[in-house]
Design an enzyme around this catalytic site. Structure first.
Site, mmCIF file in Angstrom:
data_model
loop_
_atom_site.group_PDB
_atom_site.id
_atom_site.type_symbol
_atom_site.label_atom_id
_atom_site.label_comp_id
_atom_site.label_asym_id
_atom_site.label_seq_id
_atom_site.Cartn_x
_atom_site.Cartn_y
_atom_site.Cartn_z
ATOM 1 N N TYR A 39 -2.390 -1.538 9.865
ATOM 2 C CA TYR A 39 -2.509 -1.978 8.471
ATOM 3 C C TYR A 39 -1.217 -1.701 7.700
ATOM 4 O O TYR A 39 -0.664 -2.580 7.024
ATOM 5 C CB TYR A 39 -3.686 -1.260 7.817
ATOM 6 C CG TYR A 39 -3.821 -1.492 6.327
ATOM 7 C CD1 TYR A 39 -4.421 -2.647 5.840
ATOM 8 C CD2 TYR A 39 -3.345 -0.542 5.423
ATOM 9 C CE1 TYR A 39 -4.541 -2.858 4.471
ATOM 10 C CE2 TYR A 39 -3.454 -0.751 4.061
ATOM 11 C CZ TYR A 39 -4.061 -1.905 3.585
ATOM 12 O OH TYR A 39 -4.175 -2.110 2.229
ATOM 13 N N SER A 89 0.854 -1.186 0.000
ATOM 14 C CA SER A 89 0.000 0.000 0.000
ATOM 15 C C SER A 89 0.887 1.232 0.000
ATOM 16 O O SER A 89 1.994 1.212 0.554
ATOM 17 C CB SER A 89 -0.901 0.012 1.235
ATOM 18 O OG SER A 89 -1.536 1.267 1.401
#
Length: 257
Positions: free
Chosen positions: A162, A149
């Site tokens: 995350y 990400s």
């Protein structure tokens, strides 16, 4: 099989029934790959993707998989082996895309142990041990693409756990590339920016204020869409890109430059 002497490449895409996984599966099919895709619970969506791939002239199979349950990976590997034999008369597939994942938004101070463990199991432990279990079925000279990400590079409040898992995947990617190089297996990781999907409750897609903020911080002036990502993964798996290895490739339109 293809009309040439070269077998049609087979890609295995986890979480391939929706979002970026679906887009990746379709992009790979459009590039001439057959696909094994996985789904956790929505078999109807998965079979719809199988039908879309068939309409592109390629073959696909959908298999159930919970990437949070490492104890189920032995059974899944057996199902993959059986699918390869039944549908392709093959013993190996060519590429693995570790796409399946979830998003949890919580500040560092408020992240619970349960949330942390769920993210570990799905975003890191799952792809770690799933890839390990599938190695005997991945051909020598094959490819692995992991998913990171943009949040592993830049920081936005609410994504500490995350993003930490994605950072772990980036380090793992380099080690996999190093250790699997003897088999000719190239391993890379793609880091999408903010994408308009239902991921994380669809916040980027549905929250107009958030969407506008992301667009304002992106060099290309908009939020990403699934078509911006699937093609990148398909490109990485193309034969002409076999020399790209151990790389983090961010596909974010230039977020937070």
């Amino acid at each position: 099989m293809s009309t040439t002497d070269t077998p049609t490449p087979i890609a295995l895409v986890t979480g391939g029934s929706r979002g970026l996984g679906r887009n990746t599966a379709l992009a790979l099919a459009a590039k001439g790959n057959d696909v094994i895709l996985t789904y956790r619970s929505r078999s109807t969506e998965a079979e719809a993707v199988v039908a879309e791939i068939a309409a592109l002239g390629r073959r696909a199979v959908a298999l159930p998989l919970d990437v949070a349950d490492a104890g189920s990976f032995e059974v899944f590997a057996t199902q993959v082996r059986q699918a390869l034999a039944a549908h392709w008369q093959r013993e190996r597939f060519d590429s693995l895309v570790n796409n399946a994942g979830i998003g949890i938004h919580a500040s560092f101070a408020d992240t619970t142990e349960q949330q942390f463990d769920e993210l570990v199991n799905i975003q890191f432990k799952g792809p770690f041990f799933l890839t390990q279990k599938l190695l005997p079925l991945l051909r020598d000279g094959g490819r692995i693409v992991n998913i990171s990400s943009g949040l592993a590079r830049f920081a936005l409040p609410g994504y500490s756990a995350y993003a930490a898992m994605k950072g772990a995947m980036e380090v793992l990617t380099r080690y996999q590339a190093k250790e699997l190089g003897a088999r000719g297996i190239a391993v890379n990781i793609v880091a999408p920016g903010a994408i308009e999907t239902d991921f994380g409750g669809g916040a980027v897609r549905d929250n107009a204020q958030l969407n506008a903020f992301v667009a304002s911080q992106t060099a290309l002036g908009r939020v990403g869409v699934p078509d911006d990502i699937g093609g990148v993964i398909a490109l990485l798996l193309a034969p002409e890109n076999r020399w790209i290895n151990a790389q983090r490739i961010e596909a974010s339109g230039g977020m937070f430059l």
